[in-house]
Motif scaffolding. Structure first.
Motif, PDB file in Angstrom:
ATOM      1  N   VAL A   1     -44.156  26.728  36.245  1.00  0.00           N
ATOM      2  CA  VAL A   1     -43.423  27.862  35.678  1.00  0.00           C
ATOM      3  C   VAL A   1     -44.387  28.965  35.234  1.00  0.00           C
ATOM      4  O   VAL A   1     -45.417  28.688  34.618  1.00  0.00           O
ATOM      5  CB  VAL A   1     -42.621  27.393  34.437  1.00  0.00           C
TER       6      VAL A   1
ATOM      7  N   ASP B   1     -39.124  32.206  31.739  1.00  0.00           N
ATOM      8  CA  ASP B   1     -39.783  32.206  30.442  1.00  0.00           C
ATOM      9  C   ASP B   1     -39.886  30.753  29.990  1.00  0.00           C
ATOM     10  O   ASP B   1     -38.856  30.060  29.893  1.00  0.00           O
ATOM     11  CB  ASP B   1     -38.952  33.032  29.443  1.00  0.00           C
TER      12      ASP B   1
ATOM     13  N   HIS C   1     -44.378  35.685  34.809  1.00  0.00           N
ATOM     14  CA  HIS C   1     -44.628  36.924  35.543  1.00  0.00           C
ATOM     15  C   HIS C   1     -44.324  36.774  37.033  1.00  0.00           C
ATOM     16  O   HIS C   1     -45.010  36.004  37.723  1.00  0.00           O
ATOM     17  CB  HIS C   1     -46.084  37.369  35.354  1.00  0.00           C
TER      18      HIS C   1
ATOM     19  N   LEU D   1     -43.589  27.943  22.841  1.00  0.00           N
ATOM     20  CA  LEU D   1     -43.729  27.281  24.155  1.00  0.00           C
ATOM     21  C   LEU D   1     -43.871  25.766  23.979  1.00  0.00           C
ATOM     22  O   LEU D   1     -43.264  24.983  24.719  1.00  0.00           O
ATOM     23  CB  LEU D   1     -44.948  27.852  24.898  1.00  0.00           C
TER      24      LEU D   1
ATOM     25  N   LYS E   1     -54.224  24.262  37.532  1.00  0.00           N
ATOM     26  CA  LYS E   1     -53.938  22.950  36.936  1.00  0.00           C
ATOM     27  C   LYS E   1     -52.726  22.313  37.604  1.00  0.00           C
ATOM     28  O   LYS E   1     -52.666  21.093  37.758  1.00  0.00           O
ATOM     29  CB  LYS E   1     -53.754  23.091  35.419  1.00  0.00           C
TER      30      LYS E   1
ATOM     31  N   ASP F   1     -50.296  24.938  29.045  1.00  0.00           N
ATOM     32  CA  ASP F   1     -51.631  25.554  29.087  1.00  0.00           C
ATOM     33  C   ASP F   1     -51.415  26.996  28.617  1.00  0.00           C
ATOM     34  O   ASP F   1     -51.293  27.919  29.406  1.00  0.00           O
ATOM     35  CB  ASP F   1     -52.168  25.497  30.525  1.00  0.00           C
ATOM     36  N   ALA F   2     -51.356  27.144  27.324  1.00  0.00           N
ATOM     37  CA  ALA F   2     -50.760  28.333  26.712  1.00  0.00           C
ATOM     38  C   ALA F   2     -51.586  29.608  26.894  1.00  0.00           C
ATOM     39  O   ALA F   2     -52.824  29.544  26.943  1.00  0.00           O
ATOM     40  CB  ALA F   2     -50.577  28.068  25.220  1.00  0.00           C
ATOM     41  N   PRO F   3     -50.902  30.763  26.983  1.00  0.00           N
ATOM     42  CA  PRO F   3     -51.632  32.029  26.895  1.00  0.00           C
ATOM     43  C   PRO F   3     -52.352  32.050  25.550  1.00  0.00           C
ATOM     44  O   PRO F   3     -51.772  31.660  24.536  1.00  0.00           O
ATOM     45  CB  PRO F   3     -50.524  33.094  26.953  1.00  0.00           C
TER      46      PRO F   3
ATOM     47  N   LEU G   1     -46.107  32.661  19.862  1.00  0.00           N
ATOM     48  CA  LEU G   1     -45.683  32.354  21.234  1.00  0.00           C
ATOM     49  C   LEU G   1     -46.074  30.921  21.619  1.00  0.00           C
ATOM     50  O   LEU G   1     -45.284  30.176  22.216  1.00  0.00           O
ATOM     51  CB  LEU G   1     -46.334  33.368  22.197  1.00  0.00           C
TER      52      LEU G   1
ATOM     53  N   LEU H   1     -45.857  24.452  32.239  1.00  0.00           N
ATOM     54  CA  LEU H   1     -45.036  25.535  31.693  1.00  0.00           C
ATOM     55  C   LEU H   1     -45.669  26.922  31.764  1.00  0.00           C
ATOM     56  O   LEU H   1     -44.968  27.922  31.698  1.00  0.00           O
ATOM     57  CB  LEU H   1     -44.695  25.201  30.235  1.00  0.00           C
ATOM     58  N   CYS H   2     -46.984  26.973  31.873  1.00  0.00           N
ATOM     59  CA  CYS H   2     -47.697  28.264  31.953  1.00  0.00           C
ATOM     60  C   CYS H   2     -48.661  28.104  33.128  1.00  0.00           C
ATOM     61  O   CYS H   2     -49.836  27.812  32.940  1.00  0.00           O
ATOM     62  CB  CYS H   2     -48.453  28.532  30.665  1.00  0.00           C
ATOM     63  N   ALA H   3     -48.174  28.302  34.328  1.00  0.00           N
ATOM     64  CA  ALA H   3     -48.845  27.705  35.484  1.00  0.00           C
ATOM     65  C   ALA H   3     -49.759  28.623  36.282  1.00  0.00           C
ATOM     66  O   ALA H   3     -50.681  28.156  36.943  1.00  0.00           O
ATOM     67  CB  ALA H   3     -47.798  27.112  36.415  1.00  0.00           C
ATOM     68  N   ALA H   4     -49.485  29.926  36.308  1.00  0.00           N
ATOM     69  CA  ALA H   4     -50.223  30.811  37.217  1.00  0.00           C
ATOM     70  C   ALA H   4     -51.678  30.964  36.757  1.00  0.00           C
ATOM     71  O   ALA H   4     -51.930  30.996  35.552  1.00  0.00           O
ATOM     72  CB  ALA H   4     -49.555  32.174  37.272  1.00  0.00           C
ATOM     73  N   PRO H   5     -52.621  31.040  37.679  1.00  0.00           N
ATOM     74  CA  PRO H   5     -52.453  31.083  39.138  1.00  0.00           C
ATOM     75  C   PRO H   5     -52.260  29.728  39.815  1.00  0.00           C
ATOM     76  O   PRO H   5     -52.186  29.664  41.034  1.00  0.00           O
ATOM     77  CB  PRO H   5     -53.745  31.739  39.611  1.00  0.00           C
ATOM     78  N   GLY H   6     -52.210  28.659  39.057  1.00  0.00           N
ATOM     79  CA  GLY H   6     -51.816  27.390  39.648  1.00  0.00           C
ATOM     80  C   GLY H   6     -52.921  26.360  39.759  1.00  0.00           C
ATOM     81  O   GLY H   6     -52.735  25.319  40.384  1.00  0.00           O
TER      82      GLY H   6
ATOM     83  N   LYS I   1     -47.095  36.793  39.619  1.00  0.00           N
ATOM     84  CA  LYS I   1     -48.064  35.692  39.664  1.00  0.00           C
ATOM     85  C   LYS I   1     -47.545  34.488  40.447  1.00  0.00           C
ATOM     86  O   LYS I   1     -48.324  33.579  40.770  1.00  0.00           O
ATOM     87  CB  LYS I   1     -48.408  35.255  38.241  1.00  0.00           C
TER      88      LYS I   1
HETATM   89  C1  LIG Z   1     -53.897  30.183  30.496  1.00  0.00           C
HETATM   90  S1  LIG Z   1     -52.934  30.920  31.713  1.00  0.00           S
HETATM   91  C2  LIG Z   1     -52.483  29.552  32.716  1.00  0.00           C
HETATM   92  C3  LIG Z   1     -53.528  29.102  33.696  1.00  0.00           C
HETATM   93  C4  LIG Z   1     -52.997  28.047  34.638  1.00  0.00           C
HETATM   94  N1  LIG Z   1     -52.462  26.909  33.929  1.00  0.00           N
HETATM   95  C5  LIG Z   1     -54.043  27.571  35.613  1.00  0.00           C
HETATM   96  O1  LIG Z   1     -54.679  26.547  35.357  1.00  0.00           O
HETATM   97  O2  LIG Z   1     -54.216  28.216  36.648  1.00  0.00           O
HETATM   98  C6  LIG Z   1     -51.426  31.229  30.851  1.00  0.00           C
HETATM   99  C7  LIG Z   1     -50.300  31.679  31.722  1.00  0.00           C
HETATM  100  O3  LIG Z   1     -49.132  31.710  30.917  1.00  0.00           O
HETATM  101  C8  LIG Z   1     -48.277  32.700  31.431  1.00  0.00           C
HETATM  102  N2  LIG Z   1     -47.272  33.013  30.396  1.00  0.00           N
HETATM  103  C9  LIG Z   1     -47.369  33.843  29.347  1.00  0.00           C
HETATM  104  N3  LIG Z   1     -46.243  33.820  28.617  1.00  0.00           N
HETATM  105  C10 LIG Z   1     -45.409  32.950  29.220  1.00  0.00           C
HETATM  106  C11 LIG Z   1     -44.096  32.502  28.946  1.00  0.00           C
HETATM  107  N4  LIG Z   1     -43.401  32.948  27.897  1.00  0.00           N
HETATM  108  N5  LIG Z   1     -43.544  31.616  29.794  1.00  0.00           N
HETATM  109  C12 LIG Z   1     -44.217  31.161  30.863  1.00  0.00           C
HETATM  110  N6  LIG Z   1     -45.465  31.559  31.186  1.00  0.00           N
HETATM  111  C13 LIG Z   1     -46.060  32.426  30.355  1.00  0.00           C
HETATM  112  C14 LIG Z   1     -49.217  33.820  31.814  1.00  0.00           C
HETATM  113  O4  LIG Z   1     -48.630  34.631  32.811  1.00  0.00           O
HETATM  114  C15 LIG Z   1     -50.444  33.055  32.323  1.00  0.00           C
HETATM  115  O5  LIG Z   1     -50.434  32.989  33.714  1.00  0.00           O
END
Ligand SMILES: C[S@@+](CC[C@H](N)C(=O)[O-])C[C@H]1O[C@@H](n2cnc3c(N)ncnc32)[C@H](O)[C@@H]1O
Length: 501
Positions: A326, A354, A329, A404, A309, A370-372, A400, A302-307, A332
């Motif tokens: 997902v 989102d 941004h 999530l 995991k 993998d939450a912000p 947040l 659910l919080c994937a960038a930069p990818g 990203k």
């Molecule tokens: C801890 S990083 C993820 C790292 C990623 N899992 C990895 O291993 O490369 C948290 C990510 O959550 C994203 N993010 C923040 N708020 C979000 C939301 N409401 N929905 C989806 N993604 C969100 C951020 O853009 C950020 O890339």
């Protein structure tokens, strides 16, 4: 726990042999001689520009460094020194400011940003990098200031000369040292250059012993780990490529399929370019171990960038099934695409959305959140977060994170798995979020499981079991500070997402 034996040693960190000091001075000198008059060493120029971006534009230090060093075309040696200066200056910022304030008639907070950054990095080198020749440090600092704030040059020169002339370096703890009794969190924060509020939180949650070890490990340089893409390569193949490139590597003693490496530019490794490995911290690899996705399954990240995991999950599934990756941004999303392309993973599907709308994405066998977070587990890599984070941030993040987690839960099928992860050491963002989730309407359908039951063997004993999950601290085995909780939807639980077919 790893607080170590108490002993006192006020020696200077980073002390090296006189030979090393001489070699570096010669290198500095040669570059200066070959450049124009008043030239600055490329490493210090790079560090200065990166630190300005961090100070003036709130850039992340690792991104600022990468950009600046690429632009300057810095070689490996200059890059290594610039990185050491940037990270060290940010790590020890509070302590450096104390030293500067003692000799400066203007408090550091009232100085222009350029002057502030120059003084901090110069004092860091004078006191903590004994292999840097003091005259070169002061010369370069003055030249750097002259370029943007010429009227401040003599002021900088004066402060640095006073500090340089000081017969003894001020008392300073070695990073690996521990104290019998720091007495209280304020004193520990001062000695290890952390904000007091941060240390107070850890102290009351983890106790003095773990907090001392945590503060010390936060000031160590971070290790570099490579996760091997076991779907298409092997540890031996990646190890060989590291050696061929002149680096050193050894298998992680705790996580199969991971190498600890040094002395290499990973982006130039043949096995990196061919998709046989990725840079990933050892603790971060535990996301896939905790989720254990089935080949052919539907997984939501659910919080994937930069990818990082997402890719590991997709490799774990041997390129089958689907990982819906997902991120909120749009800028990203290409990072996830690039990662999947380099690794040859056909089963990663990036989606810009989102995460709080997760139920509209379908129903999944497993979901990772993998939450912000505040990032207090990765202060070794992002030392600027020490000074940027405020206690008030935590409240917003917790809100947040809870949203999530609840949204992901609604998209998990009966008997499906939900993993909540952060790279922070903050009870409110970790157990606190899971506690609130379990007390809420979605949580009633889920049961907790111990992530460590699925981890490679020694990790269960090496990490902290918390009320609802597992907390990893950087001194446990060298990986970043992470938190994992694993939940399973009850087989009878009605899932609330939208069925995909
Ligand atoms: C801890 S990083 C993820 C790292 C990623 N899992 C990895 O291993 O490369 C948290 C990510 O959550 C994203 N993010 C923040 N708020 C979000 C939301 N409401 N929905 C989806 N993604 C969100 C951020 O853009 C950020 O890339």
């Amino acid at each position: 726990m790893g607080a170590g034996k108490a002993h006192r040693n006020w020696g200077v960190p980073g002390d090296v042999s006189p030979d090393a000091r001489a070699t570096n001075s010669v290198g500095d000198l040669q570059r200066r001689v070959s450049g124009r008059a008043g030239a600055v060493s490329p490493a210090r120029r790079g560090a200065f520009e990166a630190l300005r971006l961090v100070e003036e534009r709130r850039a992340y230090s690792h991104i600022a460094l990468r950009q600046v060093l690429n632009r300057l075309g810095a070689d490996r040696r200059d890059s290594a020194l610039a990185t050491e200066i940037v990270q060290g200056t940010l790590r020890w910022q509070q302590w450096l400011d104390e030293q500067i304030n003692a000799k400066s008639r203007i408090p550091i907070t009232r100085l222009d940003a350029v002057v502030r950054v120059t003084l901090r990095m110069a004092v860091y080198q004078l006191y903590k990098l004994r292999h840097c020749a003091p005259h070169a440090v002061v010369h370069d600092a003055v030249e750097l200031v002259k370029g943007t704030q010429p009227r401040a040059a003599s002021y900088v020169n004066g402060v640095l000369r006073t500090l340089e002339r000081q017969q003894e370096t001020p008392p300073q703890p070695r990073a690996a040292e521990s104290w019998e009794d720091p007495g209280n969190p304020e004193e520990l924060a001062r000695r290890t250059s952390h904000p007091t509020w941060m240390v107070e939180r850890w102290w009351s949650w983890l106790g003095p012993e773990a907090t001392i070890a945590l503060c010390q490990s936060n000031n160590e340089p971070p290790p570099l780990a490579l996760r091997v893409n076991l779907w298409c390569s092997s540890v031996a193949e990646v190890m060989e490529s590291v050696r061929e490139a002149g680096g050193e590597g050894r298998p992680s003693p705790v996580i199969p399929g991971v190498l600890r490496v040094s002395g290499v530019d990973v982006s130039r490794l043949s096995t990196f370019q061919s998709g046989a490995c990725s840079v990933q911290d050892e603790s971060a690899t535990l996301a896939a171990w905790t989720l254990q996705p089935e080949p052919g399954g539907e997984v939501l990240d659910l919080c994937a960038a930069p990818g990082g995991k997402s890719a590991h999950l997709a490799e774990w599934m041997k390129g089958t099934g689907r990982v819906t990756a997902v991120d909120i941004h749009p800028h990203k999303i290409p990072l996830i695409e690039q990662t999947a392309r380099r690794l040859g993973l056909p089963n990663v599907h990036p989606v810009c959305a989102d995460g709080r709308d997760a139920p509209s994405l379908g129903i999944f066998d497993a979901a990772l959140v993998d939450a912000p977070c505040s990032g207090l587990g990765v202060l070794r890599r992002r030392p600027e977060l020490k000074w940027r984070r405020r206690p008030e941030d935590i409240q917003d993040l917790v809100k947040l994170q809870g949203e999530l987690l609840a949204a992901a839960a609604r998209a998990v099928r009966p008997d499906g798995i939900l993993v909540y992860a952060t790279c922070t050491v903050c009870e409110a963002e970790n157990d606190g979020v899971v506690e609130d989730f379990l007390a809420g309407p979605e949580g009633a359908d889920f049961d907790l499981e111990d992530p460590a039951a699925l981890w490679p063997d020694p990790l269960g004993q090496m990490t902290f079991s918390t009320r609802f999950g597992r907390q990893i601290l950087p001194f446990h085995f060298g990986g970043d500070g992470f938190y994992y909780a694993r939940l399973r939807r009850k087989p009878s639980g009605a899932q609330r997402g939208i069925r995909r077919d």
